[in-house]
Motif scaffolding. Structure first.
Motif, mmCIF file in Angstrom:
data_model
loop_
_atom_site.group_PDB
_atom_site.id
_atom_site.type_symbol
_atom_site.label_atom_id
_atom_site.label_comp_id
_atom_site.label_asym_id
_atom_site.label_seq_id
_atom_site.Cartn_x
_atom_site.Cartn_y
_atom_site.Cartn_z
ATOM 1 N N ASP A 339 161.585 25.991 23.878
ATOM 2 C CA ASP A 339 162.540 25.361 22.967
ATOM 3 C C ASP A 339 161.757 24.292 22.205
ATOM 4 O O ASP A 339 161.359 23.273 22.781
ATOM 5 C CB ASP A 339 163.687 24.748 23.774
ATOM 6 N N CYS A 340 161.527 24.531 20.907
ATOM 7 C CA CYS A 340 160.778 23.586 20.068
ATOM 8 C C CYS A 340 161.675 22.940 19.022
ATOM 9 O O CYS A 340 161.207 22.500 17.960
ATOM 10 C CB CYS A 340 159.612 24.307 19.391
ATOM 11 N N ILE A 341 162.969 22.865 19.317
ATOM 12 C CA ILE A 341 163.948 22.396 18.340
ATOM 13 C C ILE A 341 163.649 20.977 17.878
ATOM 14 O O ILE A 341 163.778 20.657 16.691
ATOM 15 C CB ILE A 341 165.367 22.528 18.924
ATOM 16 N N SER A 342 163.224 20.110 18.785
ATOM 17 C CA SER A 342 162.986 18.715 18.413
ATOM 18 C C SER A 342 161.523 18.412 18.125
ATOM 19 O O SER A 342 161.199 17.281 17.766
ATOM 20 C CB SER A 342 163.499 17.784 19.514
ATOM 21 N N SER A 343 160.647 19.375 18.299
ATOM 22 C CA SER A 343 159.228 19.120 18.041
ATOM 23 C C SER A 343 158.739 19.760 16.751
ATOM 24 O O SER A 343 157.782 19.267 16.136
ATOM 25 C CB SER A 343 158.380 19.619 19.215
ATOM 26 N N LEU A 344 159.401 20.829 16.297
ATOM 27 C CA LEU A 344 158.973 21.512 15.080
ATOM 28 C C LEU A 344 159.032 20.556 13.891
ATOM 29 O O LEU A 344 160.071 20.008 13.560
ATOM 30 C CB LEU A 344 159.865 22.724 14.821
ATOM 31 N N GLY A 345 157.887 20.336 13.257
ATOM 32 C CA GLY A 345 157.827 19.461 12.096
ATOM 33 C C GLY A 345 157.628 18.001 12.413
ATOM 34 O O GLY A 345 157.446 17.192 11.503
ATOM 35 N N ALA A 346 157.642 17.655 13.709
ATOM 36 C CA ALA A 346 157.485 16.250 14.098
ATOM 37 C C ALA A 346 156.143 15.977 14.753
ATOM 38 O O ALA A 346 155.607 14.867 14.653
ATOM 39 C CB ALA A 346 158.608 15.833 15.050
ATOM 40 N N VAL A 347 155.601 16.972 15.439
ATOM 41 C CA VAL A 347 154.302 16.856 16.094
ATOM 42 C C VAL A 347 153.527 18.135 15.813
ATOM 43 O O VAL A 347 154.120 19.183 15.542
ATOM 44 C CB VAL A 347 154.446 16.641 17.621
ATOM 45 N N PRO A 348 152.203 18.092 15.877
ATOM 46 C CA PRO A 348 151.434 19.330 15.705
ATOM 47 C C PRO A 348 151.879 20.373 16.732
ATOM 48 O O PRO A 348 152.081 20.069 17.905
ATOM 49 C CB PRO A 348 149.992 18.875 15.952
ATOM 50 N N LEU A 349 152.042 21.597 16.266
ATOM 51 C CA LEU A 349 152.604 22.649 17.114
ATOM 52 C C LEU A 349 151.746 23.902 16.984
ATOM 53 O O LEU A 349 151.494 24.386 15.874
ATOM 54 C CB LEU A 349 154.040 22.944 16.679
ATOM 55 N N ASN A 350 151.314 24.430 18.130
ATOM 56 C CA ASN A 350 150.510 25.650 18.154
ATOM 57 C C ASN A 350 151.164 26.640 19.108
ATOM 58 O O ASN A 350 151.050 26.520 20.324
ATOM 59 C CB ASN A 350 149.083 25.336 18.601
ATOM 60 N N LEU A 351 151.860 27.614 18.535
ATOM 61 C CA LEU A 351 152.588 28.590 19.340
ATOM 62 C C LEU A 351 151.761 29.832 19.659
ATOM 63 O O LEU A 351 152.306 30.811 20.181
ATOM 64 C CB LEU A 351 153.888 28.984 18.637
ATOM 65 N N ASP A 352 150.481 29.801 19.363
ATOM 66 C CA ASP A 352 149.623 30.912 19.765
ATOM 67 C C ASP A 352 149.673 31.044 21.289
ATOM 68 O O ASP A 352 149.467 30.072 22.016
ATOM 69 C CB ASP A 352 148.187 30.643 19.309
ATOM 70 N N GLY A 353 149.984 32.239 21.780
ATOM 71 C CA GLY A 353 150.110 32.439 23.216
ATOM 72 C C GLY A 353 151.515 32.241 23.738
ATOM 73 O O GLY A 353 151.755 32.388 24.933
ATOM 74 N N VAL A 354 152.467 31.908 22.862
ATOM 75 C CA VAL A 354 153.871 31.736 23.247
ATOM 76 C C VAL A 354 154.648 32.966 22.792
ATOM 77 O O VAL A 354 154.537 33.381 21.632
ATOM 78 C CB VAL A 354 154.468 30.459 22.622
ATOM 79 N N LEU A 355 155.428 33.563 23.675
ATOM 80 C CA LEU A 355 156.140 34.794 23.349
ATOM 81 C C LEU A 355 157.267 34.531 22.362
ATOM 82 O O LEU A 355 157.331 35.161 21.299
ATOM 83 C CB LEU A 355 156.696 35.432 24.627
ATOM 84 N N PHE A 356 158.181 33.604 22.699
ATOM 85 C CA PHE A 356 159.307 33.256 21.833
ATOM 86 C C PHE A 356 159.450 31.731 21.796
ATOM 87 O O PHE A 356 159.201 31.042 22.787
ATOM 88 C CB PHE A 356 160.620 33.854 22.349
ATOM 89 N N ALA A 357 159.903 31.205 20.647
ATOM 90 C CA ALA A 357 160.171 29.769 20.530
ATOM 91 C C ALA A 357 161.290 29.556 19.529
ATOM 92 O O ALA A 357 161.391 30.278 18.533
ATOM 93 C CB ALA A 357 158.921 29.009 20.101
ATOM 94 N N SER A 358 162.115 28.564 19.779
ATOM 95 C CA SER A 358 163.259 28.265 18.909
ATOM 96 C C SER A 358 163.004 27.005 18.094
ATOM 97 O O SER A 358 162.267 26.110 18.516
ATOM 98 C CB SER A 358 164.530 28.105 19.750
ATOM 99 N N GLY A 359 163.621 26.943 16.914
ATOM 100 C CA GLY A 359 163.540 25.763 16.060
ATOM 101 C C GLY A 359 164.758 25.700 15.158
ATOM 102 O O GLY A 359 165.563 26.641 15.119
#
Length: 530
Positions: A339-359
């Motif tokens: 769950d990246c709802i509160s981190s997307l756009g606020a901190v550097p985010l690298n979802l490489d290696g993550v199957l699913f993520a929400s925003g």
């Protein structure tokens, strides 16, 4: 020192209110009889909510609100609605406007008017009624009050019935100089003028080539921002996005593990329960980060095939370690979702290696709420075992446009994403804002739940001492023009308050907010009067 506006709750404040009431409505305006106590208790005292203006510990002005009928004005002119030139549904009565003579330079009066309108709007009143002394008609007019009906009282103390609505307030001096609330909420975000303009554009068909092109541009910006292969854009909130992730997890074989260290981790558990997923939970104390040894120990028995966790736990301000979770999952061949709802756009985010993520669109991305995202790093296919609106594969197969979509929301999001062309600068601005506010909050003698090593720069959770009520403090900050996060049930239960740092706030407004916060916290800490 700044003037501070608040709801009166302390015995010392009420003592000063009674004295100010006497000086104004006995000695200055001969409306009541002289007495030896030097105090005057209003006949509706127990029903009144007093909004006061304070300079340090001195009450220098007041105004009170009550909504119980009949109003005192009903007793003077009959049912007030029959005299009003406007239709009102939920009026309140304003009484006892008074300011110490030495502070009648307009600032305290205007501040009380602004605090009053904020209070009335927050409680849903659509009109405020007052019996205004004829001596101060110009002042009332500057505040936005308009006369109606006829004079009451006598030649010694004549009063004009007056009404105030949001429209008349906006037309007065107090309304014209009233700034928008300064936003320290985690959502909705403060919207820029360019994003507002984009939303207001004429809508067009989601089946048009133009919309398809726009959507692909937005998808490219989002996947670049999060370093993910794919993203599907959904029309709904983060709850929808997490339901979609849960639907995909239901297709995976084996058992899962959900990590919990706050309210939103607990919500992931609820999502999983509603999809009847086979899973277990590792729960860590709220405010503490996930512990690598606990997760590794659980993984070592080879039971789990997937793991689901929150990246930024909004309820506590903890930023959980993605790299640590990735490394563990890679070591044990476990699929990771976030769950990246509160981190997307606020901190550097690298979802490489993550199957699913929400925003979502409505937090740090600073667009309007109403769009959510599911990032994925593998191709997905439609699956009839999942409800249509939750089927990520249906979105992917239809180029992310399986159903009706709003061109306005997507256009606004596209505009908001432009500032991430220089995203490192955005992250640094948020981080600097966070530390400025955190330092000021701690200098005010308050405690932040998460330690600096594990804190997200998006939001901080403030632990208030027993003598400071979070709801009262939040309400009083609102009267002074600041929106804090304090009304969610999980915050009320713990007497916590939150300050979000994702919104664009000028440093002078941050400094003023911190001064107001210190003033409110350092005010008389006697037990509140209920």
């Amino acid at each position: 020192m700044s003037l501070i506006y608040k709801i009166a709750t302390k015995p010392s404040e009420f003592e000063q209110i009674l004295k100010l009431n006497y000086r104004t409505f006995v000695e200055e305006i001969p409306q009541h009889e002289v007495n030896n106590s030097g105090t005057l208790i209003d006949k509706f005292h127990d029903e009144n909510t007093y909004i006061i203006c304070m300079k340090e510990e001195q009450v220098i002005g007041m105004i009170c609100v009550r909504s119980n009928r009949p109003f005192s004005l009903d007793g003077k002119i009959g049912e007030v609605e029959k005299h009003l030139p406007v239709v009102v549904e939920n009026p309140c009565e304003i009484r006892l406007l008074a300011v110490n003579p030495e502070y009648r330079n307009g600032r305290a009066f205007l501040g009380l008017a602004q605090a009053l309108i904020r209070y009335c709007l927050k409680l849903g009143y659509d009109a405020a009624l007052i019996s205004g002394t004829t001596r101060e008609q110009k002042l009332y007019g500057q505040m936005g009050f308009q006369p109606f009906a006829y004079l009451t009282g006598d030649e010694n103390a004549a009063f004009q019935p007056m009404y105030l609505t949001k429209a008349t307030f906006d037309e007065g001096i107090a309304g014209r100089i009233l700034k928008d609330q300064v936003n320290f909420l985690p959502g909705p975000a403060t919207i820029s003028e360019s994003v507002k303009t984009a939303l207001a554009a004429s809508p067009y068909s989601h089946r048009s080539k133009g919309f398809e092109t726009l959507l692909h541009v937005v998808q490219k910006k989002l996947t670049t921002l999060a370093n993910a292969k794919y993203v599907q854009i959904l029309h709904g909130t983060g709850t929808l996005a997490n339901d979609v992730v849960a639907g995909q997890l239901s297709l995976l074989p084996g058992k899962g593990l959900i990590l919990v260290n706050g309210e939103f981790g607990e919500r992931l558990v609820n999502h999983a329960e509603r999809f009847d997923l086979d899973f277990e939970v590792i729960a860590t104390a709220w405010g503490s980060p996930f512990q690598e040894e606990h997760i590794t120990e659980a993984m070592s028995n080879g039971t789990y095939n997937w793991l689901w966790a929150v990246h930024c736990e909004t309820s506590t301000g903890v930023l959980n370690d993605i790299d640590m979770l990735k490394n563990i999952c890679q070591s044990y061949n476990v699929q990771l979702s976030l769950d990246c709802i509160s981190s997307l756009g606020a901190v550097p985010l690298n979802l490489d290696g993550v199957l699913f993520a929400s925003g979502v669109s409505g937090k740090a991305l600073a667009s309007y709420s109403g769009l959510s995202f599911v990032f994925h790093n593998v191709e997905v296919n439609p699956n009839k075992s999942i409800p249509r609106y939750l089927d990520l594969g249906a979105y992917s197969a239809a180029g992310s446009i399986p159903y009706s979509q709003s061109s306005n929301l997507v256009t606004a999001l596209a505009e908001a994403l432009k500032r991430y062309d220089f995203r490192d600068e955005e992250y640094e601005i948020i981080n600097k804002r966070y530390h400025t506010i955190r330092n000021g909050v701690e200098e005010a003698g308050l405690t932040i739940l998460s330690d600096t090593r594990n804190s997200a720069s998006t939001i901080m959770t403030v632990l208030l001492p027993e003598e400071i009520n979070a709801k009262e403090l939040g309400d009083n900050l609102y009267l002074n023009g600041y929106n804090f996060h304090y009304e969610s049930s999980y915050l009320n239960e713990r007497n916590w308050m939150q300050i979000s740092c994702i919104n664009d706030v000028e440093e002078k407004d941050i400094r003023k907010m911190l001064a107001i916060l210190r003033g409110l916290c350092n005010a008389d800490r006697e037990p509140s009067v209920t």
